[in-house]
Design a protein around this motif. Structure first.
Motif, mmCIF file in Angstrom:
data_model
loop_
_atom_site.group_PDB
_atom_site.id
_atom_site.type_symbol
_atom_site.label_atom_id
_atom_site.label_comp_id
_atom_site.label_asym_id
_atom_site.label_seq_id
_atom_site.Cartn_x
_atom_site.Cartn_y
_atom_site.Cartn_z
ATOM 1 N N ALA A 157 0.659 -0.949 -0.477
ATOM 2 C CA ALA A 157 -0.040 0.323 0.025
ATOM 3 C C ALA A 157 1.080 1.469 -0.009
ATOM 4 C CB ALA A 157 -0.588 0.246 1.576
ATOM 5 N N GLY A 158 -0.106 2.100 -0.551
ATOM 6 C CA GLY A 158 0.909 3.209 -0.794
ATOM 7 C C GLY A 158 2.635 3.372 -1.452
ATOM 8 N N PRO A 159 2.772 5.139 -1.788
ATOM 9 C CA PRO A 159 2.986 5.481 -0.566
ATOM 10 C C PRO A 159 1.698 6.546 -1.522
ATOM 11 C CG PRO A 159 4.696 6.342 -2.038
ATOM 12 C CD PRO A 159 4.263 4.978 -2.586
ATOM 13 N N ASP A 163 -1.964 15.216 -2.665
ATOM 14 C CA ASP A 163 -3.286 15.931 -3.195
ATOM 15 C C ASP A 163 -4.221 14.814 -3.819
ATOM 16 O OD1 ASP A 163 -1.222 14.510 -5.432
ATOM 17 O OD2 ASP A 163 -0.969 16.254 -7.367
ATOM 18 N N GLN A 164 -3.346 13.503 -3.418
ATOM 19 C CA GLN A 164 -4.841 12.355 -4.520
ATOM 20 C C GLN A 164 -5.102 12.099 -2.758
ATOM 21 O OE1 GLN A 164 -1.713 9.570 -4.728
ATOM 22 N NE2 GLN A 164 -2.138 9.474 -6.302
ATOM 23 N N PHE A 165 -6.266 11.233 -3.084
ATOM 24 C CA PHE A 165 -8.034 10.771 -2.312
ATOM 25 C C PHE A 165 -7.816 9.527 -2.006
ATOM 26 C CE2 PHE A 165 -9.239 14.590 -4.181
ATOM 27 C CZ PHE A 165 -9.485 15.667 -3.018
ATOM 28 N N VAL A 166 -8.167 8.746 -0.949
ATOM 29 C CA VAL A 166 -7.909 7.181 -0.668
ATOM 30 C C VAL A 166 -9.323 7.057 -1.124
ATOM 31 C CG1 VAL A 166 -8.214 5.440 1.265
ATOM 32 C CG2 VAL A 166 -6.203 7.339 1.420
ATOM 33 N N TYR A 167 -9.202 6.184 -1.624
ATOM 34 C CA TYR A 167 -11.302 5.259 -2.276
ATOM 35 C C TYR A 167 -11.238 4.685 -1.401
ATOM 36 C CZ TYR A 167 -14.573 3.655 -5.255
ATOM 37 O OH TYR A 167 -16.096 3.098 -5.199
ATOM 38 N N VAL A 276 -7.426 0.696 10.691
ATOM 39 C CA VAL A 276 -6.773 -0.969 9.385
ATOM 40 C C VAL A 276 -7.592 -0.940 9.061
ATOM 41 C CG1 VAL A 276 -4.870 -1.604 11.689
ATOM 42 C CG2 VAL A 276 -7.845 -2.272 11.225
ATOM 43 N N GLY A 277 -9.400 -0.289 8.875
ATOM 44 C CA GLY A 277 -10.146 -1.061 8.166
ATOM 45 C C GLY A 277 -10.609 -0.469 7.456
ATOM 46 N N PHE A 278 -10.664 1.314 7.454
ATOM 47 C CA PHE A 278 -10.679 2.071 6.215
ATOM 48 C C PHE A 278 -9.679 3.570 6.148
ATOM 49 C CE2 PHE A 278 -14.300 0.577 8.367
ATOM 50 C CZ PHE A 278 -14.967 0.176 7.171
ATOM 51 N N THR A 279 -8.771 2.904 5.768
ATOM 52 C CA THR A 279 -7.932 3.459 5.322
ATOM 53 C C THR A 279 -6.355 3.141 4.460
ATOM 54 O OG1 THR A 279 -5.746 4.044 7.008
ATOM 55 C CG2 THR A 279 -7.511 5.138 7.511
ATOM 56 N N VAL A 280 -5.561 3.723 3.816
ATOM 57 C CA VAL A 280 -5.002 2.623 3.505
ATOM 58 C C VAL A 280 -2.934 3.604 3.596
ATOM 59 C CG1 VAL A 280 -3.239 3.479 1.503
ATOM 60 C CG2 VAL A 280 -5.393 2.701 1.044
ATOM 61 N N MET A 281 -3.057 2.678 4.428
ATOM 62 C CA MET A 281 -0.937 3.386 5.140
ATOM 63 C C MET A 281 -0.395 2.220 4.990
ATOM 64 S SD MET A 281 -2.578 2.017 8.750
ATOM 65 C CE MET A 281 -3.884 2.093 9.120
ATOM 66 N N PRO A 282 0.805 2.646 5.558
ATOM 67 C CA PRO A 282 1.972 2.263 5.063
ATOM 68 C C PRO A 282 2.596 1.068 5.645
ATOM 69 C CG PRO A 282 2.579 4.414 5.866
ATOM 70 C CD PRO A 282 1.503 4.664 5.628
ATOM 71 N N PRO A 283 2.733 0.107 5.103
ATOM 72 C CA PRO A 283 2.479 -1.251 5.490
ATOM 73 C C PRO A 283 3.097 -1.578 7.343
ATOM 74 C CG PRO A 283 3.214 -1.692 3.622
ATOM 75 C CD PRO A 283 3.503 -0.515 4.066
ATOM 76 N N GLU A 284 4.442 -0.950 7.871
ATOM 77 C CA GLU A 284 5.297 -1.204 7.900
ATOM 78 C C GLU A 284 4.132 -0.569 9.821
ATOM 79 O OE1 GLU A 284 7.307 2.621 6.989
ATOM 80 O OE2 GLU A 284 5.817 0.905 6.328
ATOM 81 N N VAL A 364 -15.201 -3.328 0.566
ATOM 82 C CA VAL A 364 -15.602 -4.259 -1.646
ATOM 83 C C VAL A 364 -13.703 -3.840 -1.833
ATOM 84 C CG1 VAL A 364 -16.649 -4.689 -3.482
ATOM 85 C CG2 VAL A 364 -17.909 -4.484 -1.284
ATOM 86 N N LYS A 365 -13.815 -2.313 -1.819
ATOM 87 C CA LYS A 365 -12.277 -1.898 -2.390
ATOM 88 C C LYS A 365 -11.465 -1.260 -1.421
ATOM 89 C CE LYS A 365 -10.934 -1.075 -7.064
ATOM 90 N NZ LYS A 365 -9.866 -2.323 -6.766
ATOM 91 N N ARG A 366 -10.315 -0.566 -1.450
ATOM 92 C CA ARG A 366 -9.669 -0.435 -1.552
ATOM 93 C C ARG A 366 -8.671 0.279 -2.781
ATOM 94 N NH1 ARG A 366 -8.279 -0.722 5.366
ATOM 95 N NH2 ARG A 366 -8.133 -3.337 4.448
#
Length: 378
Positions: A157-159, A163-167, A276-284, A364-366
């Motif tokens: 995931a990431g970076p 200027d972007q959006f997490v979907y 953990v459920g509804f974001t996109v974050m660094p794997p670490e 369903v999708k991130r």
């Protein structure tokens, strides 16, 4: 990930009296709401429902002149809400409520994703470890969460640019007390686009549900915009969190308010679930959050856990005895990726029977997109 939901006209900062000298129901509603807590709740979910509620209040206020009988009914509803609030179950994802019942049910609602706030870190023992750490290390569930953590650490995931959006697209169900008893709404699809811009922002993204698209606006009281934090977890903010599980748990605990009546450990568990459920974050960061969850007392494995669409998987759960509710996270049994969550009553109450569903979701999708309202390519 969870706020004022009015437009940029400064709704949160309005006086408690309207232009005709009467009491402003919006301010009264905000005053009656209890302190915000979280339950695996993505930022924007509560904002979506609250915005619809506020818009309906505006419509009704403009359409009808408050009569003496209506004012009297509202007064009785407010008094009833104060009397009943402590006994009501915590609705983890409040559904849209009609204005006529909103004030009466205000005491039952808990705002979704929590704002940043004070809180005490876990009490330290003489050995240097906190009580929560020692309890977590003694639980078999720590082995399961370590496996989930190892799988998360291998993610890609990431970076995510500023200027972007997490979907996030999800299937959700919410608890509804409009009828006076707990009713779970039908499953519906929800899409969220979370802005990643640094600094306080007044436009936090978009939320789409039931065919209606609404802005995600600043949190309640943030008249200058909401800054990145636990109530608005941007990728950059998540990347700056400590990755040592013990330090991370202390940090999240300090940011999680202590809601009246709820176990603080449960509020912390719910906060981590939202991240953990509804974001996109660094794997670490994800890996560290799972290990931090293993240090929370009362966390257990939940065999045969299912998400909102019935997908079965590895479950991680915690029971809040104060609220007679159980929260579960569900992970794919093979890949150990997050699938969704659910919560339900653990005892018979005046509002629902044991086992009644309070909320459920299935991710369903991130993804990451360059523009709000645009879906990521498959």
């Amino acid at each position: 990930m969870t706020a004022t939901t009015g437009t940029d006209d400064g709704r949160a900062g309005r006086s408690s009296r309207d232009s005709r000298g009467g009491r402003d129901d919006r301010a009264e509603l905000a005053r009656l709401l209890p302190p915000a807590t979280g339950f695996a709740l993505p930022p924007g979910r509560h904002e979506h429902h609250r915005e619809r509620l506020m818009n309906q209040i505006d419509h009704d206020t403009a359409a009808d002149t408050a009569s003496a009988s209506a004012a009297s009914a509202k007064d009785r509803a407010r008094e009833g809400a104060r009397d009943l609030a402590p006994a009501r179950p915590r609705l983890l994802r409040p559904s849209f409520l009609a204005p006529a019942t909103a004030l009466a049910l205000a005491g039952a609602l808990v705002a979704g994703y929590s704002a940043q706030g004070g809180g005490d870190a876990p009490e330290r023992m003489e050995s240097g470890a906190s009580a929560s750490e020692r309890a977590g290390e003694a639980q078999p569930v720590a082995l399961v969460l370590n496996r989930i953590s190892d799988a998360a650490a291998k993610g890609e995931a990431g970076p995510v640019r500023d200027d972007q959006f997490v979907y996030v697209r999800s299937q959700v169900q919410n608890g509804d007390l409009t009828s006076g008893t707990l009713v779970t709404t039908p499953l519906s699809e929800r899409e969220d686009w979370y802005a990643q811009k640094p600094g306080p922002q007044k436009k936090l993204g978009l939320s789409r549900e039931d065919g209606e698209t609404l802005p995600i606006n600043p949190q309640l009281g943030d008249t200058e915009g909401t800054a990145p934090g636990i109530g608005r977890p941007t990728y950059r903010w998540l990347a700056e969190l400590p990755t040592d599980p013990r330090k991370l748990l202390d940090h999240i605990t300090a940011l999680t308010p202590k809601p009246e009546g709820q176990e603080h450990a449960q509020a912390v568990f719910d906060e981590i679930g939202g991240l953990v459920g509804f974001t996109v974050m660094p794997p670490e960061t994800a890996a560290a959050l799972y290990k931090a969850a293993a240090l929370i007392p009362g966390v257990t494995e939940a065999p045969n856990a299912v998400d909102a669409v019935g997908r079965k998987g590895v479950g991680i759960a915690r029971v809040d005895a104060h609220y007679s509710s159980r929260s579960e996270w569900v992970f794919d049994p093979e890949t150990l990726t997050y699938l969704g969550s659910r919560s339900f009553l653990t005892a018979d109450t005046a509002y629902g029977r044991k086992g009644a569903l309070l909320s459920a979701d299935a991710v369903v999708k991130r993804g990451v997109v360059d523009e709000a309202g645009v879906r990521p390519q498959d």
